[in-house]
Design a protein around this motif. Structure first.
Motif, PDB file in Angstrom:
ATOM      1  N   ASN A  98       0.850  -1.180   0.000  1.00 22.91           N
ATOM      2  CA  ASN A  98       0.000   0.000   0.000  1.00 22.91           C
ATOM      3  C   ASN A  98       0.885   1.229   0.000  1.00 22.91           C
ATOM      4  OD1 ASN A  98      -1.381   2.337   1.556  1.00 22.91           O
ATOM      5  ND2 ASN A  98      -3.072   1.029   0.943  1.00 22.91           N
ATOM      6  N   VAL A  99       0.560   2.177  -0.859  1.00 21.13           N
ATOM      7  CA  VAL A  99       1.218   3.482  -0.878  1.00 21.13           C
ATOM      8  C   VAL A  99       0.115   4.506  -0.670  1.00 21.13           C
ATOM      9  CG1 VAL A  99       2.568   5.130  -2.225  1.00 21.13           C
ATOM     10  CG2 VAL A  99       2.969   2.673  -2.492  1.00 21.13           C
ATOM     11  N   GLY A 100       0.305   5.401   0.270  1.00 18.90           N
ATOM     12  CA  GLY A 100      -0.725   6.400   0.541  1.00 18.90           C
ATOM     13  C   GLY A 100      -0.118   7.728   0.932  1.00 18.90           C
ATOM     14  N   GLY A 101      -0.942   8.751   0.876  1.00 15.99           N
ATOM     15  CA  GLY A 101      -0.411  10.064   1.203  1.00 15.99           C
ATOM     16  C   GLY A 101      -1.473  11.083   1.533  1.00 15.99           C
ATOM     17  N   LEU A 102      -1.024  12.316   1.624  1.00 23.93           N
ATOM     18  CA  LEU A 102      -1.860  13.451   1.996  1.00 23.93           C
ATOM     19  C   LEU A 102      -1.920  14.459   0.857  1.00 23.93           C
ATOM     20  CD1 LEU A 102      -0.296  14.065   5.523  1.00 23.93           C
ATOM     21  CD2 LEU A 102      -2.397  12.808   5.001  1.00 23.93           C
ATOM     22  N   HIS A 103      -3.040  15.171   0.768  1.00 27.33           N
ATOM     23  CA  HIS A 103      -3.164  16.261  -0.191  1.00 27.33           C
ATOM     24  C   HIS A 103      -2.416  17.493   0.329  1.00 27.33           C
ATOM     25  CE1 HIS A 103      -5.769  14.123  -2.816  1.00 27.33           C
ATOM     26  NE2 HIS A 103      -6.764  14.040  -1.956  1.00 27.33           N
ATOM     27  N   GLY A 104      -2.179  18.435  -0.541  1.00 25.66           N
ATOM     28  CA  GLY A 104      -1.396  19.629  -0.241  1.00 25.66           C
ATOM     29  C   GLY A 104      -1.793  20.394   1.010  1.00 25.66           C
ATOM     30  N   PRO A 105      -3.079  20.730   1.208  1.00 26.96           N
ATOM     31  CA  PRO A 105      -3.434  21.511   2.402  1.00 26.96           C
ATOM     32  C   PRO A 105      -3.079  20.805   3.705  1.00 26.96           C
ATOM     33  CG  PRO A 105      -5.217  21.599   0.799  1.00 26.96           C
ATOM     34  CD  PRO A 105      -4.224  20.580   0.291  1.00 26.96           C
ATOM     35  N   GLN A 106      -3.311  19.503   3.786  1.00 25.81           N
ATOM     36  CA  GLN A 106      -2.970  18.759   4.997  1.00 25.81           C
ATOM     37  C   GLN A 106      -1.458  18.707   5.197  1.00 25.81           C
ATOM     38  OE1 GLN A 106      -4.621  17.921   7.502  1.00 25.81           O
ATOM     39  NE2 GLN A 106      -4.019  15.971   8.359  1.00 25.81           N
ATOM     40  N   ARG A 107      -0.708  18.502   4.114  1.00 26.89           N
ATOM     41  CA  ARG A 107       0.767  18.494   4.208  1.00 26.89           C
ATOM     42  C   ARG A 107       1.280  19.832   4.722  1.00 26.89           C
ATOM     43  NH1 ARG A 107       1.078  16.026  -1.344  1.00 26.89           N
ATOM     44  NH2 ARG A 107       1.847  18.050  -1.966  1.00 26.89           N
ATOM     45  N   ARG A 108       0.760  20.927   4.190  1.00 29.44           N
ATOM     46  CA  ARG A 108       1.216  22.259   4.620  1.00 29.44           C
ATOM     47  C   ARG A 108       0.866  22.514   6.082  1.00 29.44           C
ATOM     48  NH1 ARG A 108      -0.423  23.135  -0.664  1.00 29.44           N
ATOM     49  NH2 ARG A 108      -2.473  23.939  -0.057  1.00 29.44           N
ATOM     50  N   PHE A 109      -0.320  22.097   6.506  1.00 27.37           N
ATOM     51  CA  PHE A 109      -0.742  22.265   7.893  1.00 27.37           C
ATOM     52  C   PHE A 109       0.211  21.531   8.837  1.00 27.37           C
ATOM     53  CE2 PHE A 109      -3.228  20.457  11.441  1.00 27.37           C
ATOM     54  CZ  PHE A 109      -3.578  21.630  12.100  1.00 27.37           C
ATOM     55  N   LEU A 110       0.532  20.279   8.516  1.00 23.91           N
ATOM     56  CA  LEU A 110       1.428  19.489   9.367  1.00 23.91           C
ATOM     57  C   LEU A 110       2.864  20.000   9.302  1.00 23.91           C
ATOM     58  CD1 LEU A 110      -0.024  15.948   8.612  1.00 23.91           C
ATOM     59  CD2 LEU A 110      -0.273  17.257  10.729  1.00 23.91           C
ATOM     60  N   ALA A 111       3.298  20.470   8.125  1.00 26.64           N
ATOM     61  CA  ALA A 111       4.654  21.017   7.990  1.00 26.64           C
ATOM     62  C   ALA A 111       4.822  22.289   8.827  1.00 26.64           C
ATOM     63  CB  ALA A 111       4.961  21.300   6.524  1.00 26.64           C
ATOM     64  N   ALA A 112       3.719  23.010   9.026  1.00 23.93           N
ATOM     65  CA  ALA A 112       3.768  24.236   9.836  1.00 23.93           C
ATOM     66  C   ALA A 112       3.691  23.939  11.334  1.00 23.93           C
ATOM     67  CB  ALA A 112       2.630  25.165   9.421  1.00 23.93           C
ATOM     68  N   GLY A 113       3.636  22.655  11.705  1.00 24.52           N
ATOM     69  CA  GLY A 113       3.598  22.290  13.117  1.00 24.52           C
ATOM     70  C   GLY A 113       2.228  21.883  13.619  1.00 24.52           C
ATOM     71  N   GLY A 114       1.224  21.859  12.726  1.00 20.81           N
ATOM     72  CA  GLY A 114      -0.117  21.460  13.138  1.00 20.81           C
ATOM     73  C   GLY A 114      -0.174  19.977  13.479  1.00 20.81           C
ATOM     74  N   THR A 115      -1.230  19.601  14.189  1.00 18.86           N
ATOM     75  CA  THR A 115      -1.419  18.195  14.538  1.00 18.86           C
ATOM     76  C   THR A 115      -2.837  17.769  14.184  1.00 18.86           C
ATOM     77  OG1 THR A 115      -2.086  18.738  16.792  1.00 18.86           O
ATOM     78  CG2 THR A 115       0.238  18.251  16.444  1.00 18.86           C
ATOM     79  N   GLY A 116      -2.948  16.529  13.772  1.00 19.82           N
ATOM     80  CA  GLY A 116      -4.248  15.913  13.562  1.00 19.82           C
ATOM     81  C   GLY A 116      -4.545  15.007  14.732  1.00 19.82           C
ATOM     82  N   PHE A 117      -5.547  14.131  14.614  1.00 18.02           N
ATOM     83  CA  PHE A 117      -5.853  13.264  15.750  1.00 18.02           C
ATOM     84  C   PHE A 117      -4.894  12.091  15.841  1.00 18.02           C
ATOM     85  CE2 PHE A 117      -8.462  11.553  12.376  1.00 18.02           C
ATOM     86  CZ  PHE A 117      -8.411  10.181  12.552  1.00 18.02           C
ATOM     87  N   ILE A 118      -4.102  11.830  14.798  1.00 18.06           N
ATOM     88  CA  ILE A 118      -3.051  10.812  14.851  1.00 18.06           C
ATOM     89  C   ILE A 118      -1.707  11.404  14.427  1.00 18.06           C
ATOM     90  CG2 ILE A 118      -2.215   8.647  13.846  1.00 18.06           C
ATOM     91  CD1 ILE A 118      -5.088   7.769  13.535  1.00 18.06           C
ATOM     92  N   LEU A 119      -1.714  12.234  13.419  1.00 17.41           N
ATOM     93  CA  LEU A 119      -0.478  12.763  12.828  1.00 17.41           C
ATOM     94  C   LEU A 119      -0.026  14.052  13.488  1.00 17.41           C
ATOM     95  CD1 LEU A 119      -1.328  12.266   9.057  1.00 17.41           C
ATOM     96  CD2 LEU A 119       0.082  10.811  10.508  1.00 17.41           C
ATOM     97  N   GLY A 120       1.270  14.327  13.322  1.00 17.01           N
ATOM     98  CA  GLY A 120       1.813  15.600  13.758  1.00 17.01           C
ATOM     99  C   GLY A 120       2.699  15.457  14.974  1.00 17.01           C
ATOM    100  N   ASP A 121       3.984  15.718  14.779  1.00 14.42           N
ATOM    101  CA  ASP A 121       4.930  15.665  15.891  1.00 14.42           C
ATOM    102  C   ASP A 121       5.984  16.742  15.715  1.00 14.42           C
ATOM    103  OD1 ASP A 121       6.289  14.602  13.757  1.00 14.42           O
ATOM    104  OD2 ASP A 121       7.048  12.860  14.826  1.00 14.42           O
TER     105      ASP A 121
END
Length: 110
Positions: free
Chosen positions: A32-55
């Motif tokens: 399986n190969v999976g990923g995120l769309h641009g807005p979610q990637r930018r949010f996490l790259a800026a330090g944001g966190t989701g309910f599982i992702l973001g460190d």
């Protein structure tokens, strides 16, 4: 794969053991190969966190999981399965992994 995934592509195959005179056994391979769309990637790259992702600051890369297993019939109603997974870029972060995971599963049905 993660529930915070925007896209994925999967494939796999399993073969019954009759080919090698073990009709109840199964061998399998999947990926399986999976990923995120641009807005979610930018949010996490800026330090944001989701309910599982973001460190911290995400160094984005698509997540890849490869898995292989062998499920053997030991006796009527008793199976053992060996499983190996390799997770590359866990959490879509190129700074993490790869993570190898090996498991042994026993199943009894009566």
């Amino acid at each position: 794969m993660l529930t915070e995934m925007d896209w994925s592509v999967s494939c796999g195959i399993s073969l019954d053991g009759w080919r090698w005179q073990r009709p109840g056994d199964t061998i399998g391979l999947a990926a399986n190969v999976g990923g995120l769309h641009g807005p979610q990637r930018r949010f996490l790259a800026a330090g944001g966190t989701g309910f599982i992702l973001g460190d911290g600051r995400l160094n984005y890369a698509p997540g890849v999981v490869a898995e292989t297993y062998y499920d053997a019939v030991l006796a009527p109603g008793l199976n053992a399965a060996l499983d190996f997974q390799l997770i590359v870029n866990p959490g879509f972060n190129a700074d993490r992994g790869p993570v190898p995971i090996a498991t042994l599963r026993l199943r009894a049905a009566f």
